[in-house]
Design an enzyme around this catalytic site. Structure first.
Site, PDB file in Angstrom:
ATOM      1  CB  CYS A 106      36.429  44.974  41.980  1.00 40.35           C
ATOM      2  SG  CYS A 106      35.180  45.641  41.516  1.00 40.35           S
ATOM      3  CG  HIS A 126      33.846  43.866  37.583  1.00 39.41           C
ATOM      4  ND1 HIS A 126      33.499  43.375  37.001  1.00 39.41           N
ATOM      5  CD2 HIS A 126      32.935  43.302  39.200  1.00 39.41           C
ATOM      6  CE1 HIS A 126      32.118  43.758  37.358  1.00 39.41           C
ATOM      7  NE2 HIS A 126      31.656  43.094  38.718  1.00 39.41           N
TER       8      HIS A 126
END
Length: 189
Positions: A106, A126
């Site tokens: 992420c 992400h």
């Protein structure tokens, strides 16, 4: 053969799923996982107000190293805290120097950038962390859900946590074990 060992660094604001799912999956695979609190051994409030109790402080866990993998969960605040930590920098530099696996998910890969780890690697993050990660020409970007380039393993977000965790298992203990762990999880293929 001694079992493989993993260090998961837990910072305030970490994303819960990106912390707990890799810990759980690695433990199912027989990997000895230490969840280390960046700020000590006290419970850590994560990004969605779930509280996780670390196994040890990062300071104490560091003394038990080296580890086969160092894992950095995401979460914007969590990644920022990892990025600002001299202790995290030291652990990552040591892990890179000894050619150990480093896994980040992420926003977690932004800590790699902050600490100048894995420059030249292909990474993913992400979508909201992509611009920050690609500021400069230190990495090439992949849209893959999980990307492994050498000893840098990255993934995109909460929805890729199982894939990320299973890839760590595959790298450390083999595809057969990863497949055995995956089967009872009833994941969508």
């Amino acid at each position: 053969m001694a079992s493989k060992r993993a260090l998961v660094i837990l910072a305030k604001g970490a994303e819960e799923m990106e912390t707990v799912i890799p810990v759980d999956v690695m433990r199912r695979a027989g990997i000895k996982v230490t969840v280390a609190g960046l700020a000590g051994k006290d419970p850590v409030q994560c990004s969605r107000d779930v509280v996780i109790c670390p196994d040890a402080s990062l300071e104490d866990a560091k003394k038990e190293g080296p580890y086969d993998v160092v894992v950095l969960p995401g979460g914007n605040l969590g990644a920022q805290n990892l990025s600002e930590s001299a202790a995290v920098k030291e652990i990552l530099k040591e892990q890179e120097k000894r050619k150990g696996l480093i896994a980040a998910i992420c926003a977690g890969p932004t800590a790699l950038l902050a600490h100048e780890i894995g420059f030249g690697s292909k990474v993913t993050t992400h979508p909201l962390a992509k611009d920050k990660m690609m500021n400069g020409s230190h990495y090439s970007y992949s849209e893959n859900r999980v990307e492994k380039d050498g000893l840098i393993l990255t993934s995109r977000g909460p929805g890729t946590s199982f894939e990320f965790a299973l890839k760590i298992v595959e790298v450390l203990v083999g595809k057969e074990v990863a497949d055995q762990v995956k089967a009872p999880l009833v994941l969508k293929d």
